[in-house]
Design a protein around this motif. Structure first.
Motif, short mmCIF file in Angstrom:
data_model
loop_
_atom_site.label_atom_id
_atom_site.label_comp_id
_atom_site.label_asym_id
_atom_site.label_seq_id
_atom_site.Cartn_x
_atom_site.Cartn_y
_atom_site.Cartn_z
N SER A 38 0.82 -1.21 0.00
CA SER A 38 0.00 0.00 0.00
C SER A 38 0.85 1.25 0.00
O SER A 38 0.59 2.21 -0.74
N LEU A 39 1.91 1.24 0.81
CA LEU A 39 2.77 2.42 0.89
C LEU A 39 3.59 2.60 -0.39
O LEU A 39 3.83 3.74 -0.82
N GLU A 40 4.00 1.51 -1.00
CA GLU A 40 4.73 1.64 -2.27
C GLU A 40 3.86 2.32 -3.32
O GLU A 40 4.32 3.19 -4.06
N GLN A 41 2.58 1.94 -3.38
CA GLN A 41 1.67 2.58 -4.32
C GLN A 41 1.51 4.07 -4.01
O GLN A 41 1.46 4.91 -4.91
N LEU A 42 1.42 4.39 -2.71
CA LEU A 42 1.30 5.79 -2.29
C LEU A 42 2.49 6.60 -2.76
O LEU A 42 2.34 7.67 -3.37
N TYR A 43 3.70 6.09 -2.52
CA TYR A 43 4.90 6.84 -2.89
C TYR A 43 5.09 6.87 -4.40
O TYR A 43 5.61 7.85 -4.94
N GLU A 44 4.67 5.83 -5.09
CA GLU A 44 4.77 5.85 -6.55
C GLU A 44 3.87 6.93 -7.14
O GLU A 44 4.25 7.62 -8.10
N SER A 45 2.68 7.08 -6.58
CA SER A 45 1.78 8.12 -7.08
C SER A 45 2.35 9.50 -6.78
O SER A 45 2.23 10.43 -7.60
N ARG A 46 2.99 9.68 -5.64
CA ARG A 46 3.65 10.95 -5.34
C ARG A 46 4.76 11.22 -6.34
O ARG A 46 4.94 12.35 -6.81
N LEU A 47 5.54 10.17 -6.65
CA LEU A 47 6.62 10.33 -7.61
C LEU A 47 6.10 10.82 -8.97
O LEU A 47 6.69 11.71 -9.58
N VAL A 48 5.00 10.23 -9.42
CA VAL A 48 4.45 10.60 -10.73
C VAL A 48 4.09 12.09 -10.74
O VAL A 48 4.42 12.83 -11.68
N ARG A 49 3.40 12.55 -9.70
CA ARG A 49 2.97 13.94 -9.67
C ARG A 49 4.16 14.90 -9.57
O ARG A 49 4.20 15.94 -10.22
N ARG A 50 5.12 14.54 -8.73
CA ARG A 50 6.26 15.44 -8.57
C ARG A 50 7.11 15.50 -9.83
O ARG A 50 7.61 16.56 -10.20
N ARG A 51 7.29 14.37 -10.49
CA ARG A 51 8.03 14.39 -11.75
C ARG A 51 7.29 15.23 -12.80
O ARG A 51 7.92 15.95 -13.59
N LYS A 52 5.97 15.14 -12.79
CA LYS A 52 5.19 15.92 -13.75
C LYS A 52 5.36 17.41 -13.49
O LYS A 52 5.48 18.21 -14.42
N ARG A 53 5.37 17.81 -12.20
CA ARG A 53 5.55 19.23 -11.89
C ARG A 53 6.93 19.72 -12.33
O ARG A 53 7.08 20.84 -12.84
N VAL A 54 7.96 18.90 -12.13
CA VAL A 54 9.30 19.27 -12.56
C VAL A 54 9.35 19.42 -14.08
O VAL A 54 9.94 20.38 -14.61
#
Length: 815
Positions: free
Chosen positions: A590-606
């Motif tokens: 569950s936590l891996e999915q949470l952090y993966e979704s954060r990664l996607v959004r942060r990479r998109k903002r960059v």
């Protein structure tokens, strides 16, 4: 007494304090109480045995406390206090430090007036000086027993601030008492105004000194010795400047200076500096507390106190009753008023019983002039109450905490203990196995030792709580994020503001165990409100053009730093979760999915910033990488110097080269990679100008950056600048009859808006908001008018435009 003998006696007293503390380590009595008892014994020996006669001159006096002990102890307490937790509990701390102390002053004063027949104003003096708390012994027990962090901050934060309140209130009441006469309502109103001035003035003075020193140390790239020296300057300089020069609270100045230096200074100082400063100030506090409690014992005359046991007993009862009323009355009221998390009844009991009195009360009462009637009685009452709380309250706090269960482990602490035991057992096995591998010990000895170690370190079955599996996994991920954030701060990848903001968010996440997919941003975040207010204030001012450009460039850098650091922290958390096979599988997934979704959004903002602000992104990216590389190189050189691989000259040369390069990186500015003249040619007002005139105007245009959601100009506000879009997109909106802002159109690269502001003071007729990160060129009316005074072509163009001015704002995209 000669100075050499004074120094000798002080050295002997310190030695006695250390020896007494060591011998009484296993006694169920706090060190502070033990030192008071030793001081009492030494005082009696000084009266009856000639070798101890020099101790007669050593008594606790106001000058010693206020000039030597108090600044150091206040600074040490404020510096080591968890500032973030203090802010979270600020409503409780302020209520306990101000209204509660004033209420206690009134209750104790009224009781002494009615029961002991003391004059009302004199009784209030006693109530003020005896209401301040000195929880040194209690704080030491908190650290030993692992008391809840919140309770620790409540008790220490209250003591930090109510010392200042007690001193200020006492000074005001003493002035009234010495003037004589009957106080009027006007007198108390003036006293209230004076209290606010002294209290807040001291806080402001200390905070300013702390901020200036923190910034100075950072700019000078100071080492540990300089930082330690300046911390002493803040502690004593702020106290004396505030108390004796400016007439405000020295205690508040020293406390706020310590907090400001801790928050804004430590985060930007070299690695290991925080441990060095903390260790040094713990040593200073140990010396001050040891001498303070010994001198307190030396100052007590048991025979004089014995002659007034009755009044002292009454005073002790009044002080305990007043403390009970304020803690058990005002703390629940504060919880209800501010909708704050409740303070448990057990914690309130400890706050009540642990409200010890100490050297500050004695110093204050000894500062009362001899001319005040009843001074001797107040002195004996104060010493009696202080001795009672030290000999009765302090030793019984430990059993009370255990009886109330405040020393028990929480669920998270049980999970931490389980993991710590497992790691320790693995390392212990590895270490003793090495002895067997080299043939130093026998197999029998190895197994016997291993069995003993496993019995000691094996977790109890109650610690294996399956319900805590998700918490343990979450805490493991957060720990890895904290570690990565600290590493990025040491590498200078992020600045101080970004580091503090992200650390605060991580701490909030840890405390609330957020399970959503992103850190929440509180709608009432004061920093966000301040940022918005500053932007609104400077965006349309001609004089602020350069400030706006630098400010917006800083915001872009911080936003980019935030997202880059967030990506690296998420990667660290994911890596930890994948390596920690001992964690609950469902929680890990569950936590891996949470952090993966954060990664996607942060990479998109960059990537959005990279696409919309390519020049800024490339420059910031290269600066960050250069700082990381140069910082690592500098640390490598320092490591080589410590191990004798290079000499001092080589290190100094290396440091000069790297420091100069870092300074050049820090001073670089933003430049827009566009041709302003080409954009100006698209503005109808300026399109017929010659190449020379356009070039002259273009040289005056300033690049400025806005982030998504920023308001660039607002309908109804006056403006004096033309904006040209070089990168990004904006949305134009206008208010309808109901006052709602409705979108009208979008403008993108090459478009412009606000040209009529160049003709004079103009009220904007629309609101323009950044839809993406955007770079603009800003040309102000002042620049155009200055150009027109030298260029007849520009002046003629402006005059023609004024004659045909329609009064409407123009938004003209490039066709």
């Amino acid at each position: 007494m000669p100075l050499s003998e004074t120094v000798l006696v002080l050295a002997v007293l310190l030695a006695v304090a250390i020896v007494a503390s060591g011998l009484g380590r296993d006694w169920p009595v706090p060190d502070s109480v033990l030192l008071v008892l030793v001081g009492l014994v030494l005082g009696q020996l000084a009266q009856h045995w000639e070798p101890f006669a020099p101790l007669h001159g050593f008594r606790l006096g106001p000058d010693v406390v206020f000039s030597i002990f108090l600044p150091a102890l206040i600074f040490e307490s404020g510096f080591n206090l968890d500032a973030r937790e203090l802010v979270k509990q600020l409503e409780f701390v302020l209520v306990l430090a101000i209204p509660a102390l004033l209420m206690s002053t009134a209750l104790v004063g009224f009781g002494c007036w009615q029961l002991l027949g003391i004059e009302p104003i004199t009784a209030l003096l006693f109530g003020a000086l005896i209401s301040a708390t000195d929880p040194v012994a209690v704080i030491a027990l908190f650290r030993e027993l692992g008391a809840p962090r919140r309770l620790h901050v409540l008790v220490e934060g209250e003591a930090l601030l109510n010392d200042a309140t007690a001193i200020v209130v006492f000074g005001i009441l003493l002035g009234i008492a010495l003037e004589g006469g009957t106080p009027s309502a006007g007198t108390f109103l003036a006293a209230l105004v004076e209290f606010v001035r002294v209290f807040l003035g001291g806080a402001a003075v200390g905070a300013m000194i702390g901020l200036v020193v923190a910034e100075l140390l950072y700019r000078l790239r100071s080492g540990r010795s300089a930082i330690l020296t300046m911390s002493m300057v803040v502690a004593y300089g702020s106290f004396i400047l505030a108390e004796h020069t400016l007439g405000v609270s020295g205690v508040m100045a020293s406390a706020s200076g310590a907090i400001a230096l801790a928050i804004l200074g430590l985060a930007r100082m070299p690695r290991g500096t925080d441990e060095a400063i903390t260790g040094t100030w713990e040593f200073v506090a140990l010396v001050c507390n040891s001498l303070l409690f010994l001198l307190l014992g030396l100052s007590v005359d048991p025979l004089a106190l014995g002659s007034r046991l009755g009044p002292i007993a009454v005073a002790c009862g009044l002080v305990l009753a007043a403390r009970a009323v304020t803690v058990h009355g005002l703390v629940p009221a504060t919880t209800w008023l501010f909708s704050s998390p409740a303070v448990s009844i057990g914690e309130r009991h400890i706050m009540w019983w642990g409200g010890l009195k100490g050297g500050l009360a004695v110093a204050i009462v000894l500062s009362i002039p001899d001319a005040l009637p009843g001074r001797d009685l107040l002195t004996d009452l104060t010493l009696g109450v202080v001795v009672f709380t030290m000999l009765v309250n302090a030793p019984t706090v430990r059993p009370l905490m255990r009886r109330l269960g405040l020393d028990r482990l929480t669920r998270d602490e049980r999970a931490e203990l389980r993991r710590s035991l497992a790691i320790a057992m693995h390392r212990a096995d590895r270490e003793i196995s090495h002895f067997a591998d080299v043939g130093v010990v026998s197999d029998v000895g190895l197994e016997t030792a291993r069995q003993s170690i496993h019995e000691t370190l094996a977790p109890a079955s109650s610690l294996d709580d399956r319900a805590s599996g998700a918490r343990e996994a979450y805490n493991a991920a957060l720990r890895s994020e904290f570690e990565e954030l600290e590493r990025l701060n040491e590498l200078d990848v992020i600045d101080t503001y970004t580091y503090l903001d992200m650390r605060n968010r991580l701490q909030t996440d840890r405390e609330t165990h957020i399970t959503g997919d992103e850190f929440p941003s509180p709608p009432t975040n004061p920093f966000q409100r301040l940022e918005t207010a500053v932007l609104r204030w400077i965006r349309e001012h001609d004089w602020a053009t350069r400030v706006l450009a630098r400010y917006q460039g800083l915001r872009v850098r911080q936003r980019l730093q935030h997202d880059i650091a967030g990506i690296l922290m998420c990667e660290a958390a994911v890596d930890t979760l994948r390596r920690r096979v001992d964690l609950d599988p469902a929680a890990r997934s569950s936590l891996e999915q949470l952090y993966e979704s954060r990664l996607v959004r942060r990479r998109k903002r960059v990537e959005t910033i990279r696409a919309e602000l390519p020049e800024s992104f490339d420059r910031i990216e290269s600066q960050v990488l250069a700082r990381v590389g140069l910082g690592s190189a500098l640390r490598s050189a320092e490591h080589q110097f410590r191990h004798g691989e290079i000499g001092a000259k080589a290190l100094a040369s290396f440091e000069r080269r790297v420091t100069a390069a870092l300074s050049r990186l820090s001073s670089s500015t933003d430049h827009a990679g566009v041709e302003p003249a080409e954009l100006l040619r698209n503005v109808p007002l300026l399109q017929d100008l010659s190449e020379r005139s356009l070039g002259a105007l273009a040289a005056r245009a300033r690049p400025v950056t806005f982030l998504t959601g920023d308001v660039i100009i607002a309908e109804g506000q006056r403006g004096d600048a033309l904006y040209l879009i070089t990168h990004g997109r904006v949305e134009v909106g206008q208010r309808n009859a109901d006052g709602e802002n409705l979108p009208v159109r979008e403008l993108d690269e090459g478009a412009f808006f606000g040209e009529l502001a160049l003709l004079g003071a103009h009220v904007r007729t629309a609101t323009v908001t950044a839809s993406t990160p955007i770079t603009l060129l800003r040309l102000t009316r002042r620049d155009v008018v200055a150009m027109a005074s030298k260029n007849p072509e520009v002046r003629r163009k402006l005059d023609d435009a004024r004659r045909i001015r329609s009064g409407k704002e123009v938004f003209s995209p490039r066709d």
